[in-house]
Design an enzyme around this catalytic site. Sequence first.
Site, PDB file in Angstrom:
ATOM      1  N   CYS A 115       0.786  -1.197   0.055  1.00 24.15           N
ATOM      2  CA  CYS A 115       0.208   0.007  -0.174  1.00 24.15           C
ATOM      3  C   CYS A 115       0.855   1.218   0.046  1.00 24.15           C
ATOM      4  CB  CYS A 115      -0.921   0.068   1.435  1.00 24.15           C
ATOM      5  SG  CYS A 115      -1.814  -1.361   1.420  1.00 24.15           S
ATOM      6  N   ARG A 124       1.517   1.371  -5.721  1.00 23.94           N
ATOM      7  CA  ARG A 124       1.660   0.584  -4.833  1.00 23.94           C
ATOM      8  C   ARG A 124       0.383   0.002  -4.327  1.00 23.94           C
ATOM      9  NH1 ARG A 124       6.325   1.332  -1.677  1.00 23.94           N
ATOM     10  NH2 ARG A 124       5.429   0.556   0.149  1.00 23.94           N
ATOM     11  N   TRP A 143      -3.921  -1.954  -1.417  1.00 22.17           N
ATOM     12  CA  TRP A 143      -3.879  -3.011  -2.129  1.00 22.17           C
ATOM     13  C   TRP A 143      -4.445  -4.210  -1.010  1.00 22.17           C
ATOM     14  CZ3 TRP A 143      -0.742  -7.657  -2.057  1.00 22.17           C
ATOM     15  CH2 TRP A 143      -0.958  -8.643  -3.271  1.00 22.17           C
ATOM     16  N   ASN A 147       0.681  -0.863   6.266  1.00 21.24           N
ATOM     17  CA  ASN A 147       0.994  -1.903   5.281  1.00 21.24           C
ATOM     18  C   ASN A 147       1.527  -3.116   5.743  1.00 21.24           C
ATOM     19  OD1 ASN A 147       1.639  -2.924   2.522  1.00 21.24           O
ATOM     20  ND2 ASN A 147       3.588  -1.531   2.611  1.00 21.24           N
ATOM     21  N   GLY A 148       1.228  -4.198   5.369  1.00 20.35           N
ATOM     22  CA  GLY A 148       1.553  -5.465   5.422  1.00 20.35           C
ATOM     23  C   GLY A 148       0.114  -6.130   6.065  1.00 20.35           C
ATOM     24  N   GLU A 174       9.293 -14.405 -19.474  1.00 24.90           N
ATOM     25  CA  GLU A 174       9.235 -13.096 -19.132  1.00 24.90           C
ATOM     26  C   GLU A 174       8.136 -12.448 -20.125  1.00 24.90           C
ATOM     27  OE1 GLU A 174       9.474 -11.006 -16.959  1.00 24.90           O
ATOM     28  OE2 GLU A 174       9.368  -9.051 -17.680  1.00 24.90           O
ATOM     29  N   LYS A 213       4.555 -10.520 -18.960  1.00 29.35           N
ATOM     30  CA  LYS A 213       4.424  -9.171 -19.441  1.00 29.35           C
ATOM     31  C   LYS A 213       2.788  -8.955 -20.100  1.00 29.35           C
ATOM     32  CE  LYS A 213       6.641  -6.682 -17.767  1.00 29.35           C
ATOM     33  NZ  LYS A 213       7.350  -7.767 -16.713  1.00 29.35           N
ATOM     34  N   GLU A 273      -0.124  -9.872 -17.312  1.00 27.89           N
ATOM     35  CA  GLU A 273      -0.314  -8.821 -16.295  1.00 27.89           C
ATOM     36  C   GLU A 273      -0.626  -7.406 -16.751  1.00 27.89           C
ATOM     37  OE1 GLU A 273       3.062  -7.467 -13.954  1.00 27.89           O
ATOM     38  OE2 GLU A 273       4.373  -7.811 -15.393  1.00 27.89           O
ATOM     39  N   HIS A 277       6.636 -32.618 -26.360  1.00 29.60           N
ATOM     40  CA  HIS A 277       6.203 -33.518 -25.418  1.00 29.60           C
ATOM     41  C   HIS A 277       4.998 -33.026 -24.848  1.00 29.60           C
ATOM     42  CE1 HIS A 277      10.434 -35.011 -25.444  1.00 29.60           C
ATOM     43  NE2 HIS A 277      10.909 -33.850 -25.453  1.00 29.60           N
ATOM     44  N   LYS A 320       2.785  -2.885  -7.347  1.00 28.78           N
ATOM     45  CA  LYS A 320       4.201  -2.503  -7.739  1.00 28.78           C
ATOM     46  C   LYS A 320       5.099  -3.442  -7.093  1.00 28.78           C
ATOM     47  CE  LYS A 320       7.849  -1.426 -10.332  1.00 28.78           C
ATOM     48  NZ  LYS A 320       7.791  -1.884 -11.560  1.00 28.78           N
TER      49      LYS A 320
HETATM   50  C1  AGP Z   1       6.831  -7.741 -12.994  1.00 22.99           C
HETATM   51  O1  AGP Z   1       6.418  -6.982 -14.362  1.00 22.99           O
HETATM   52  C2  AGP Z   1       5.797  -7.845 -11.904  1.00 22.99           C
HETATM   53  N1  AGP Z   1       5.140  -6.666 -11.488  1.00 22.99           N
HETATM   54  C3  AGP Z   1       6.172  -8.773 -10.618  1.00 22.99           C
HETATM   55  O2  AGP Z   1       6.531 -10.040 -11.084  1.00 22.99           O
HETATM   56  C4  AGP Z   1       7.488  -8.229 -10.004  1.00 22.99           C
HETATM   57  O3  AGP Z   1       8.760  -8.511 -10.743  1.00 22.99           O
HETATM   58  C5  AGP Z   1       7.719  -9.147  -8.756  1.00 22.99           C
HETATM   59  O4  AGP Z   1       6.778  -8.851  -7.789  1.00 22.99           O
HETATM   60  C6  AGP Z   1       9.040  -8.784  -7.776  1.00 22.99           C
HETATM   61  O5  AGP Z   1       9.424  -7.480  -7.695  1.00 22.99           O
HETATM   62  P1  AGP Z   1      10.503  -6.938  -7.148  1.00 22.99           P
HETATM   63  O6  AGP Z   1      11.434  -7.056  -8.176  1.00 22.99           O
HETATM   64  O7  AGP Z   1      10.317  -5.625  -6.606  1.00 22.99           O
HETATM   65  O8  AGP Z   1      10.980  -7.625  -6.061  1.00 22.99           O
END
Ligand code: AGP
Length: 628
Positions: free
Chosen positions: A2, A27, A83, A109-110, A501, A505, A508, A524, A623
């Site tokens: 958050c 965040r 969040w 936050n947490g 990756e 991308k 998400e 396979h 984030k």
């Molecule tokens: C990446 O596009 C994502 N938003 C997510 O997988 C991110 O890479 C992951 O949460 C790790 O975050 P960090 O690099 O801040 O540890």
Amino acid sequence: MCGIVGYIGVRDAAPIILGGLKKLEYRGYDSAGIALLDGARIHVERAVGKLSNLESRIATAASSPLAGHNLGGIQLGVGHTRWATHGRPSVLNAHPHISMDGAIAVVHNGIVENYAELKNELLAEGVIFSSDTDTEVIVHMVDRYLRAGMSLERAAHCTIKQLRGSQAIVLISAHEPDKLIAARIGNAGGISIGIGQNEMFVASDIPGILEHTRRIVFLESQEVAVVGQNSLQVRKLAGDPNQTVAKEVHTIAWDPVSAEKGEYRHFMQKEIFEQARAITDTIRGRVDFSNGEVTLENLRITPETARALKRLYTAACGTSAHSGLVGKFMIEGIARVPTEVDYGSEFRYRDPLVGPNMAVLGITQSGETADTLAAMQEAHDKGAIVWSIVNAIGSQAERVSDGTIAMRAGPEIGVASTKAFTTSIVDQYLLACYLAQHTVADIPALADRAAACAKDLARLPSLVGQTLEPQPIYDVLANQFHDREHFLYLGRGINYPLALEGALKLKEISYIHAEGYPAGEMKHGPIALIDEEMPVLCIAIRDNVYEKMVSQIEQVKARNGIVIAIATEGDTMIEKKADYVIWVPDAPPLLTPVLTAIPLQRLAYQLAVRRGCDVDQPRNLAKSVTVE
Ligand code: AGP
């Protein structure tokens, strides 16, 4: 995770807090709220959805004292973008949470892991809850201790000591209107305290307060701060209540503008196109191009330690984990150090065989990802060296590492990680060359190769710049495939992690289902998926597995599949076999992932924009995930 912003000073607090929340909205953005002290009362406004909904609510609630009304005297307030973890997004579950008498407000936050038992205790005492959140137990516990005659600081200490899990907490009270209390427990998202002129700021991340001050104090875990208009006292939660902790004041070099979108439509777009500059910064000052010598200013490792290194484990999450999979090829290939890559969320639960003469590398853009921090803690507890590759300055990962390599990508605001991915790959390449200066120093052929690899970095920023040049193919592909429901990404060797990756991308930010797969595995089983509907993206650059990838493309085409190839400029053969081609310049083999990453980012971005998705703040995401 958050976003949290707190303010105490003489200026009108509402615009400062709301402006800071705007910069931290990445965040968390499923609801937001603000609480301001007005003499004996605390005024609160909360709204579901984006921060703009809260701003509209404040603007239209003309009677609200938050609507640009200066409450006089010291201005004191806290704000929050959420969040959700416990309790769905709603006005009642939005922070700040308020005590029953309306005199205390808390943002958090947490996760309070033991909130259920704490809530039952409070219910038995007659407390009336208004939300389904774990957070609300905090404000009622503080209220309980205040009513027992404690000071706000002591009430906070007594409350926080009973909470299990990682927390970042900021609270204000009408009972003591001249202070904010801020606390950090465990690895939850950080607490940054900004020191201004006759005013102080608190935020969960630097961008939230950087426009007001560059002088920042970072709270460590188990620390509680009392923040006055011109004062800061920090104490250890378990320490002597009369003993304060001396804290270093950092001056942040980041330019606040770099945390703005500028002329770009989205932060993600800006950050994709910043990669040539970012990678230049990552390399700057770390390579002597006359002899290929690499220096890593903050790694703090002796030649003896490097030579004794038996194994390296990389622990990371999401895109950072994919970066670690690429780095394995570099560290094993150049430095000859056996390297194993694990998800942060898995590492510590498999009783990893780490110990002395081994290193664990945490890769994390935010430096606050709970799973990665937990893996690093496990490594530390087992006697391994702990390194980190981090982007966010002053983050927890940086502070708990024996040595760290900064990504130097600048603030990455878009939830989908782009420049942090490529700069973290370059950091691992630098680490490989650096380690090789010790691990293969007495094998001339390998030592020379490592030096040559380091020199290859000189060309990388310009190759990245070429890859970022306009190519009409992205609009063509977005128009052609924006309505497809599935994509498959295939790669081999060092570009297999790029397939993972690329799929992440796309998933998400466009919400299209996508899967990354090692191309050699298709026969396979997954080849059964191939049909005329599902585009198959093949990374088929001229490298040691090129022929295999060409064969893979032929297998897909033989089943009427659609092939989008990422290929090396000038490769006329691929042009004949694939339906669509995205070109990248030729590059040294171990550096190709930095280039092939860019088409994957641009394609995902274009498809998401074409589908009208919220690129910078995709649904359900934040984030940095500071909860496990
Ligand atoms: C990446 O596009 C994502 N938003 C997510 O997988 C991110 O890479 C992951 O949460 C790790 O975050 P960090 O690099 O801040 O540890």
